[in-house]
Scaffold this active site. Structure first.
Site, PDB file in Angstrom:
ATOM      1  N   ASP A 192      -6.895 -53.639  27.798  1.00 28.37           N
ATOM      2  CA  ASP A 192      -8.112 -53.909  27.015  1.00 28.37           C
ATOM      3  C   ASP A 192      -9.243 -52.967  27.421  1.00 28.37           C
ATOM      4  O   ASP A 192      -9.248 -52.427  28.530  1.00 28.37           O
ATOM      5  CB  ASP A 192      -8.561 -55.362  27.241  1.00 28.37           C
ATOM      6  CG  ASP A 192      -8.832 -55.653  28.713  1.00 28.37           C
ATOM      7  OD1 ASP A 192      -8.068 -55.145  29.560  1.00 28.37           O
ATOM      8  OD2 ASP A 192      -9.800 -56.370  29.011  1.00 28.37           O
ATOM      9  N   GLU A 193     -10.187 -52.801  26.514  1.00 34.49           N
ATOM     10  CA  GLU A 193     -11.457 -52.115  26.795  1.00 34.49           C
ATOM     11  C   GLU A 193     -11.279 -50.806  27.579  1.00 34.49           C
ATOM     12  O   GLU A 193     -12.047 -50.527  28.497  1.00 34.49           O
ATOM     13  CB  GLU A 193     -12.405 -53.065  27.550  1.00 34.49           C
ATOM     14  CG  GLU A 193     -12.807 -54.235  26.705  1.00 34.49           C
ATOM     15  CD  GLU A 193     -13.621 -55.293  27.451  1.00 34.49           C
ATOM     16  OE1 GLU A 193     -14.608 -55.753  26.860  1.00 34.49           O
ATOM     17  OE2 GLU A 193     -13.277 -55.665  28.588  1.00 34.49           O
ATOM     18  N   ALA A 194     -10.298 -50.013  27.179  1.00 34.06           N
ATOM     19  CA  ALA A 194     -10.080 -48.711  27.839  1.00 34.06           C
ATOM     20  C   ALA A 194     -11.017 -47.680  27.195  1.00 34.06           C
ATOM     21  O   ALA A 194     -10.562 -46.668  26.665  1.00 34.06           O
ATOM     22  CB  ALA A 194      -8.618 -48.311  27.726  1.00 34.06           C
ATOM     23  N   HIS A 195     -12.304 -47.972  27.274  1.00 35.78           N
ATOM     24  CA  HIS A 195     -13.281 -47.142  26.559  1.00 35.78           C
ATOM     25  C   HIS A 195     -13.464 -45.776  27.202  1.00 35.78           C
ATOM     26  O   HIS A 195     -14.084 -44.896  26.612  1.00 35.78           O
ATOM     27  CB  HIS A 195     -14.636 -47.856  26.480  1.00 35.78           C
ATOM     28  CG  HIS A 195     -14.567 -49.208  25.852  1.00 35.78           C
ATOM     29  ND1 HIS A 195     -13.778 -49.494  24.759  1.00 35.78           N
ATOM     30  CD2 HIS A 195     -15.185 -50.376  26.178  1.00 35.78           C
ATOM     31  CE1 HIS A 195     -13.916 -50.768  24.431  1.00 35.78           C
ATOM     32  NE2 HIS A 195     -14.755 -51.334  25.284  1.00 35.78           N
TER      33      HIS A 195
END
Ligand code: ACM
Length: 529
Positions: free
Chosen positions: A332-335
């Site tokens: 998740d949320e591998a921005h």
């Protein structure tokens, strides 16, 4: 009502009255009326009340089949009943009557059971020990809340007459605990496991790593735990589980028929690992430990081979400690990871999970890469999640990826109930009790084939939560509702009826020392705190 039934009921009432008077003297007549068979959470599949209640007495035995697993369930039941009843309740593999735990072939599935209660005894029948264990939880809820006390109580200990036939809608009924943002001790985790077991939750997902802390010992990369685990949100001392401690959590969960699903969140949410080993960083420089609550700023270095040595070692060691089928790799949320890198990373890491004999679970962003065959995606979107993102998840489900539903604006237990809730976050909105219960996992994402939905899970993120009291205030009263969504049929979902059953649980929480949110949506009795 046919006369025959009316007569039976009248006789039953007279019998109850007689028993209440003769056996307990001082006990109010009201206490002698047993909990109706349908006053249970999660709602059983089928309830047929009728006949005389069973009364547990000083002479009651617990009869079990010869199987060791069944005997262990009997011992668990005895440990609940003995302190409050004050009875010996010997466990025996001979005789009839009393409380009986029976393994038998039948249409129960792996987790279902039948409960038959009448004047002579209560019998739980199941195909395996998990079914017996879930049946025991039902039996517990049918007894007065005082049965949970650890000192002798007056009783009487009545179980209403009739039959319950029960089995779950979904095989995945999970709860996640974030032990990374704040660390929780083995005893704190065990306490939560006991609460989950009461509602037939069968998966404990442990979020073991994040930017703020690495919580599991890895022999080949020891600084992950000793340095990466040395703090937490707010700068406290953090902590980590030794391998022996993690195994103890797994064992304890297993004794309550919960499977531990460990998560190592990758490639983002990895600051604690990056801080522990400079060589994992693309620039070779270790960042400082992080104790804030931002997300999306860290990434493993997708282009470096050492990243995959690291992942292989961690997954190998964790898989070896974990008897369960699944290993959660986050995602998740591998921005701070480019889309191309993300896809490449997942293409390389998912086969490592398979190599060590486990099935991949990932947050639903995994569907933006290529989920491995058999992988499960955990959906944590909101009503307001973009149509494009939802479509990607639906498409993956249509292509065979199983879904675990954890919509954040329904079942994230760390969301505040209202603006006045002292703990928790509100980025997914406020989630009152009705909102968390009143939806159907089977119909939640349009276009998802029914068979793709494997169940539900209630995550508990711990940015603002520091101890068991905090966990419990956020979990109760929402957790039992999520458990019911996972166990009970869609047809049985009914908020107006559910809220009455929910209110009846409060007395048990009081006895168990669980401090809960007294939502104005729930008709609590007048005797609460
Ligand atoms: C998540 O809440 N970032 C899965």
């Amino acid at each position: 009502m046919r006369p025959h039934h009316r007569t039976l009921r009248l006789l039953g009432s007279l019998l109850l009255l007689a028993m209440g008077v003769s056996m307990t003297g001082a006990a109010p007549a009201q206490a002698a009326s047993p909990t109706p068979l349908d006053r249970v959470i999660p709602a059983p599949a089928s309830v047929a009340p009728g006949g005389s209640p069973y009364r547990i007495t000083r002479g009651t035995h617990i009869h079990v089949d010869g199987s060791r697993a069944a005997r262990r369930v009997a011992e668990y039941l005895a440990a609940v009943l003995r302190p409050s009843t004050g009875y010996r309740l010997p466990i025996t593999d001979r005789g009839a009557g009393g409380i009986r735990l029976r393994l038998a072939k039948g249409p129960f599935g792996a987790e279902g059971y039948r409960l038959d209660s009448g004047r002579k005894g209560v019998t739980l029948t199941a195909a395996g020990p998990a079914g017996l264990f879930h049946g025991v939880q039902t039996l517990r809820q049918l007894l007065p809340a005082a049965v949970e006390k650890d000192t002798v109580q007056p009783g009487p200990w009545l179980v209403a007459g009739g039959t319950i036939t029960d089995s779950p809608r979904y095989g995945w009924r999970g709860a996640m605990l974030d032990v990374s943002r704040h660390f929780f001790t083995v005893d704190q985790v065990k306490r939560y496991i006991d609460q989950l077991a009461l509602y037939k939750i069968n998966k404990l997902h442990l979020h073991l790593s994040d930017d703020q802390g690495w919580r599991i010992a890895v022999d080949s990369w020891p600084r992950l735990a000793t340095y990466g685990g040395s703090t937490e949100v707010g700068g406290g001392p953090g902590g980590y589980y030794t391998k022996a401690q993690y195994k103890e959590i797994v064992r304890y969960a297993g004794s309550r028929y919960l499977e531990v699903v460990p998560e190592i969140d990758m490639p983002g949410h990895t600051n604690a690992a990056l801080a522990s080993y400079a060589e994992l960083n693309c620039d070779g420089v270790a960042p400082p430990l992080y104790t804030g609550t931002d997300v999306g700023f860290s990434s493993l270095c997708v282009g470096k081979e050492i990243t995959y040595d690291f992942v292989d070692d961690v997954i190998r060691e964790l898989a070896a400690l974990t008897p369960g089928k699944y290993l959660h790799i986050g995602g998740d949320e591998a921005h701070s990871t480019s889309h191309e890198d993300y896809v490449e990373f997942m293409d390389r890491v998912q086969p490592v999970v398979a190599k060590y004999g486990k099935t991949v679970v990932g947050w639903h962003q995994l569907t933006g890469a290529t989920p491995a065959k058999g992988a499960l995606a955990q959906y944590w979107g909101l009503d307001s999640t973009s149509a494009e993102e939802k479509a990607q998840v639906v498409k993956a489900a249509q292509s065979g990826t199983g879904l675990i539903l954890s919509p954040a604006d329904r079942v994230y237990l760390d969301m505040k109930y209202t603006k006045d809730t002292p703990l928790g976050l509100s980025w997914a909105g406020y989630v009152e009790v009705r909102r968390s219960y009143d939806w159907d996992p089977g119909a939640y994402l349009a276009g998802v084939p029914a068979g793709a939905v494997r169940g539900v899970e209630a995550p508990m993120w711990s940015e603002t939560l520091e101890d068991s009291e905090h966990i419990e205030y956020m979990a109760f009263p929402r957790l039992p509702g999520v458990a019911e969504l996972g166990w009970s049929s869609a047809a049985s979902h009914d908020w107006e009826r559910y809220k009455v059953r929910l209110a009846a649980q409060a007395e048990r929480w009081d006895v168990l020392g669980i401090g809960y949110y007294r939502s104005p949506q729930v008709p609590w009795g007048s005797d609460g705190p």
